[in-house]
Structure formats: structure tokens, C-alpha cells
Design an enzyme around this catalytic site. Structure first.
Site, PDB file in Angstrom:
ATOM      1  CB  SER A   1       6.516  15.997  -0.971  1.00  0.00           C
ATOM      2  OG  SER A   1       6.459  16.650   0.287  1.00  0.00           O
ATOM      3  CB  SER A   2      10.245  14.239  -2.570  1.00  0.00           C
ATOM      4  OG  SER A   2       8.941  14.024  -3.079  1.00  0.00           O
TER       5      SER A   2
ATOM      6  CD  GLU B   1       8.833  13.141  -6.475  1.00  0.00           C
ATOM      7  OE1 GLU B   1       7.927  13.948  -6.698  1.00  0.00           O
ATOM      8  OE2 GLU B   1       9.544  13.190  -5.453  1.00  0.00           O
TER       9      GLU B   1
ATOM     10  CG  ASN C   1      -2.084  -0.967   1.036  1.00  0.00           C
ATOM     11  OD1 ASN C   1      -2.737  -0.963  -0.003  1.00  0.00           O
ATOM     12  ND2 ASN C   1      -2.344  -1.793   2.044  1.00  0.00           N
TER      13      ASN C   1
END
Lengths: 160, 160, 160
Positions: free
Chosen positions: B43-44, B100, B38
Site C-alpha cells: 500500500s500505495s 486501486e 514475484n
């Protein structure tokens, strides 16, 4: 450990009108019985041995991992639907699969599609299916409407 | 404490066709080796002293904080790519930065851009870079395709 | 237990230009003081007895449940704004409600709307309001800009 593996789950749905799209979504959450929790969206597995329970009241403001489909619309008269499906494997030590789908369209159309999506996902995993559950909801938009269908994951200790 | 700070991370990528966009995304997760977990999107940041490991099998259905880029397309013949970059600082007590990026385009184009994004993010933080890692994947869409690149955060105890 | 219920919260906002939309978002997080954490987006409740505190530095790379509004734009000269509102009930054992709103428009417009959204959400719950807090930020886009307004939930032990 960061976050554990859920042990229980339940399925809910809701629909609402609202002042804005977010208010309509909030109303749909309230009508589903999960409007006073903090949903954390996740993708979309039922852990092995995770048990289906009837919807239970969750502590207000608690962080709740949830797989859900939701849509809002401000097109008066439009039919919007949301659905989730849960495919459970024959082998109890394998995980189950959750699929979500939402779109314009009737409850029957959207639910049929999400069930097919769950079957395809289990075929890809080469897992035989013991059971396929689904729920769906439709709503005819007046001004600003929302629908929501959700699989809520939870932990044994919290249900008590 | 609500949620702790991860201690390990690994990078994965995947691509797939599927019955619907969500099925293609699910197939990309499976091909990346994280299809039965799951994912919780975040962020990140790579926490200080967080260690890169080879991808490990995670418990089925567990909640996994992940920074990822993903795209789906139903335009036959289109090239879609996803990439993530991790910039690690010279000072080991500072955190690293994850970026990303995903779009139509080749793996080379998308990966170059995400690496530049990570360099810019470290420049903004005025942190010297020790190392810049990245992974990327491209896919030529047949009917409905998806690509995914991800940085999975995890905890020492769970890798054991 | 999977994840507990937060005990403290604070409000922050930020704005930035950046190399890409994600870099601008990252810059907005940094200017808000939460750029080195891992935000996990959630919907949007203040637990009962959860206390407002001044923004505190959070551990780098920690997982932080956050309700936020954010927007990016690459239209030079455009005004973009983000706002969050928190409506707290008279009855202290009931939860409060967070609303988020972001759009093109001035800070005053966006903040007024998010406050109205929070009032509507409390009306739907038939809860009298003790206090309505909000914060908002606007930014005039140069090349690629972002704004962010956030309610960060946290836990007593971590602030200590």
C-alpha cells in the site's frame, strides 16, 4: 537494488487446531517449521536456476518471501486441504511456476487440482515441463482448524 | 537497511480467461507483462522523485513491490474492471498517492471512481496535484475471467 | 541476502472516515502516522533483540514490513475495532510473537481477545512470557469508516 532474486527454495506443509483462526494458522506455520519467521506473501515464480533444497531453519523473525495456500475452518468434522505445485521448465534459463490451491476437500482432490493448475499455467507460457512437484496436507477440523502448504524462497548466503 | 525506497515506476494492465480463478489471474499478469515475477503487494505510495518509465522487462522470478487491483469472476457475461490511479503533487519533495479499485462494471465507471479516490486522498493530505494518471481494463467473462491494473515500483540499478 | 531481519519496531493505531473503504483505510494509516509509506503485510514475529522504540517518521514511499489488523465498514453507527498484541519471551534470544485481531465490537473486547491470542501462541511455543504489550482503537462508523492497529518493523540504520 530493492530486493534480489531468490536462489533456493523448499516446500513445507502443516496443519493445526487453534484458539482462533489466526492461532490455528500460526500453529500450522509452526508445524511446517516456519512459525517463527515473517512470511511475506508473493505471487508465484521460481527464478531460473533457483535450487530445491531440504527445508532449512530460517533466522527467527527474518522476512521470508513465500507463496502459500492456507485455509481455516470452524466447522467441526470438515476436511480442509492445502496444496502447492511447482512446474519446472525443460529450458533451465526459464523460470518455473508455482500454483497454490486450498479448499474443503481431501488432500488427493486438492493436490490433483493444483497440479493441473500448474500444468495449465505452463501451457499458457508455451513452456515444456521437465518436472512437476507438489505437496499437500489435509486436516479434519475439531473446533478451529487450519492447513497450510508453502513454497519458501530463500537466498544462498543465508543457508551457508 | 531492510528494503530501500523505489526510484522508478510503471503502470500496466491485463485481462485473461483461465482454468481456475488463480489461472485467470496468472493470465492477466502475463498479458500485463509481469507474469514471470514475484509480486509483493503493498500500500500505495509513489516516493518523492520516483520517475515514471515505460514498462520494462523485469528479471524472471525477482521480487517486485506492486500496488494492484485485481478481480476474478466465474459469472458468464459479467463485465469486470480494474483500475489504478496515481496522483502526483506539485511539490516534488512530497510523495504521490496510488489508489486501486476493482469491481463489476465498465472500465469507464471503475476508472472514474479510482481517479476520484486519488483526488480525495490528496485532499486529505492537503497536497496540490500536479498530475493525475490512471489506467484501467475491462473484461467480459466467458467462463472464468480476471482483470488486473498495477503500479509496479522498481529501482534504477535494475533498469540500467 | 534478500531481505534482512528488522532491528526495531513500534506500535501505532488510527481510525478514519473516507470516501470509499480504501480511502478510509488510507485515512486510518495517515492518522497512525504511516500513511505515506508502502506497507508490506507480513506474519508476525518480533526478531530476537529487536527493540521497541517510539514511533518514528519513516522515509516517504519506503517499503515497510508491517503486521497489522484493519477493518472497514459502511454500516452507520457500527462500532469497529482493531488491535495488535506483542508477547515477548523471557529468553532474550527467542523471538516474540505478534497477533492481530479486528472485528465489530468495542476496543476493550477486541484488545482482550488479541492479548489472549498472543498468550495462546506463546503457550504453543512453550515460551515463558516476560511482557505482553497491546494497543487497540475503536471507531463509530458515520458513513464509511476504518480502524487500523499495526506493528511496524524497521532497521537501526534508518532510524539513526
Amino acid at each position: 537494488m530493492i530486493i534480489k532474486t531468490p536462489t533456493h527454495y523448499f516446500l513445507v506443509f502443516g496443519a493445526s487446531e487453534g484458539f482462533t483462526p489466526l492461532n490455528a494458522f500460526d500453529g500450522a506455520l509452526l508445524s511446517a517449521g516456519i512459525g517463527d519467521t515473517n512470511l511475506v506473501k508473493m505471487s508465484s515464480i521460481v527464478p531460473p536456476h533457483c535450487k530445491l533444497v531440504s527445508p532449512v531453519p530460517l533466522p527467527a523473525g527474518s522476512l521470508v518471501p513465500t507463496a502459500y495456500a492456507s485455509i481455516t475452518s470452524d466447522v467441526s468434522g470438515e476436511i480442509i486441504s492445502s496444496a502447492v505445485a511447482v512446474a519446472l521448465p525443460k529450458e533451465p534459463h526459464f523460470p518455473g511456476l508455482i500454483m497454490e490451491y486450498t479448499a474443503r476437500g481431501t488432500k488427493a482432490e486438492i493436490e490433483e487440482r493444483v497440479r493441473r493448475m500448474a500444468l495449465e499455467g505452463m501451457k499458457l507460457r508455451e513452456r515444456e515441463i521437465k518436472e512437476l512437484k507438489s505437496i499437500a496436507v489435509e486436516h479434519k477440523v475439531q473446533k478451529v482448524g487450519a492447513t497450510l502448504a508453502a513454497v519458501v524462497l530463500w537466498d544462498r548466503e543465508e543457508i551457508g
